[in-house]
Design an enzyme around this catalytic site. Structure first.
Site, mmCIF file in Angstrom:
data_model
loop_
_atom_site.group_PDB
_atom_site.id
_atom_site.type_symbol
_atom_site.label_atom_id
_atom_site.label_comp_id
_atom_site.label_asym_id
_atom_site.label_seq_id
_atom_site.Cartn_x
_atom_site.Cartn_y
_atom_site.Cartn_z
ATOM 1 N N ARG A 192 0.866 -1.173 0.000
ATOM 2 C CA ARG A 192 0.000 0.000 0.000
ATOM 3 C C ARG A 192 0.909 1.231 0.000
ATOM 4 N NH1 ARG A 192 -2.153 -3.421 4.141
ATOM 5 N NH2 ARG A 192 -4.232 -4.212 3.631
ATOM 6 N N LYS A 221 -2.484 -2.349 7.939
ATOM 7 C CA LYS A 221 -3.690 -1.837 8.597
ATOM 8 C C LYS A 221 -3.848 -2.472 9.974
ATOM 9 C CE LYS A 221 -6.526 -0.606 4.596
ATOM 10 N NZ LYS A 221 -7.792 -0.857 3.875
ATOM 11 N N HIS A 246 -2.064 2.445 -5.848
ATOM 12 C CA HIS A 246 -2.749 1.182 -5.564
ATOM 13 C C HIS A 246 -2.844 0.300 -6.815
ATOM 14 C CE1 HIS A 246 -4.351 -0.229 -1.808
ATOM 15 N NE2 HIS A 246 -5.355 -0.809 -2.406
ATOM 16 N N ARG A 291 -0.295 -2.299 -6.773
ATOM 17 C CA ARG A 291 -0.669 -3.389 -5.849
ATOM 18 C C ARG A 291 -1.662 -4.333 -6.523
ATOM 19 N NH1 ARG A 291 -1.185 -4.650 -0.222
ATOM 20 N NH2 ARG A 291 -3.313 -4.956 0.507
ATOM 21 N N HIS A 335 -4.333 -9.078 3.630
ATOM 22 C CA HIS A 335 -5.794 -9.058 3.709
ATOM 23 C C HIS A 335 -6.271 -9.916 4.881
ATOM 24 C CE1 HIS A 335 -6.311 -8.023 -0.836
ATOM 25 N NE2 HIS A 335 -6.134 -6.952 -0.094
ATOM 26 N N TYR A 346 -9.033 -10.513 -7.161
ATOM 27 C CA TYR A 346 -7.948 -10.577 -8.131
ATOM 28 C C TYR A 346 -8.002 -11.827 -9.002
ATOM 29 C CZ TYR A 346 -6.153 -6.760 -5.369
ATOM 30 O OH TYR A 346 -6.028 -5.561 -4.729
#
Length: 299
Positions: A149, A173, A245, A248, A271, A280
């Site tokens: 990110r 995150k 992004h 990514r 994730h 994806y």
């Protein structure tokens, strides 16, 4: 309890117990502001502990009439549910008025993805006679090569870079740490940047451990990364809507198209849920057809 006190407690809960970033916390608090805006507009004197399910249904109708997009509505409802979960956990209420409130169905938009040729064209468009572009090349190689990110890229530290093991330690995150492989090309250009640019800079106090620095010797901003990529898109004539992004997204898509395990990609991207990673798997039909023709025993 009034709304100001409730928001303050909710903010502390998000920060201390859920370890969310400042941006995420602000987003949640804006969701609660929407409730108070609605209550003011409809002249309802209701405190957080007395709010009823009907109040929330009326709120949803109100934001619908204001023209709020389905994605924004879903985000708002998620924030409200988190707020009432907090009140339940604190034993401030016994029943959750948001329990039966459902978010609108949203169509998950597939992100723009660059081809390998487009990625190479962007990176090769950098004029390496300019010192900042040596840094920029190293950054783009890391963005694409490790799927970071933009916030993870600008906060990347020398102390979390292990070239001998070919890994980066990333804080993502919710302050969750993960190990991400780094490719030879990225390591090569980081070394060139360190030797040719960074070691000659005057680094401002407190920024010594950040890998990528601006001309003033301080950490880069998110906006600067966006501008670098936008300028390269213009330079190469790329018409796709791209951002940091996008690198990514492209990293993940190219891995999965190449046969990488979905769980491994989930781990590298950081994730929490594999359903997020599954976006994806939008492989084109030609690729699927080729895969069947190549590997199916009847072919």
């Amino acid at each position: 309890m009034d709304w100001v006190s409730a928001k303050k407690g909710f903010k502390n809960y998000l920060k201390l117990e859920r370890s969310l970033s400042a941006n995420s916390i602000e987003a949640y608090l804006r969701d609660i502001d929407k409730i108070t805006q609605f209550l003011d507009a409809s002249e309802r004197k209701v405190n957080p502990l007395n709010l009823q399910a009907q109040d929330l249904k009326d709120l949803i109708q109100w934001i619908n009439e204001l023209g709020m997009l389905a994605t924004s509505q879903a985000r708002l409802i998620s924030g409200i549910k988190a707020f009432y979960k907090y009140l339940i956990l604190e034993d401030l209420i016994k029943s959750d008025p948001s329990a039966l409130i459902e978010a609108p169905k949203t169509v998950r938009k597939l992100p723009d993805v660059l081809t390998v040729i487009e990625i190479e064209a962007l990176i090769n468009a950098l004029d390496l006679s300019k010192l900042e572009n040596i840094r920029n090349k190293a950054m783009l190689e890391v963005l694409y090569g490790s799927g970071l990110r933009v916030s993870e890229l600008i906060n990347l530290k020398i102390s979390n870079y292990f070239p001998d093991e070919e890994f980066l330690k990333i804080t993502g995150k919710g302050n969750k740490e993960r190990l991400v492989p780094i490719g030879n090309s990225a390591m090569k250009f980081i070394a060139i940047y360190f030797e040719g640019v960074r070691r000659h800079q005057t680094i401002q106090k407190g920024n010594e451990d950040f890998i990528f620095l601006n001309r003033r010797g301080t950490k880069l901003s998110r906006v600067m990364i966006f501008m670098i990529i936008k300028d390269l898109a213009l330079k190469t004539g790329l018409t796709k809507t791209i951002s940091p992004h996008t690198f990514r997204h492209s990293f993940a898509t190219h891995l999965i198209e190449g046969g990488a395990d979905l769980r491994a990609v989930q781990e590298m991207l950081g994730h929490e849920s594999i359903t997020t990673t599954e976006i994806y798997t939008h492989l084109d039909r030609d690729f699927l057809k080729q895969t069947i023709q190549q590997f199916h025993p009847r072919n």
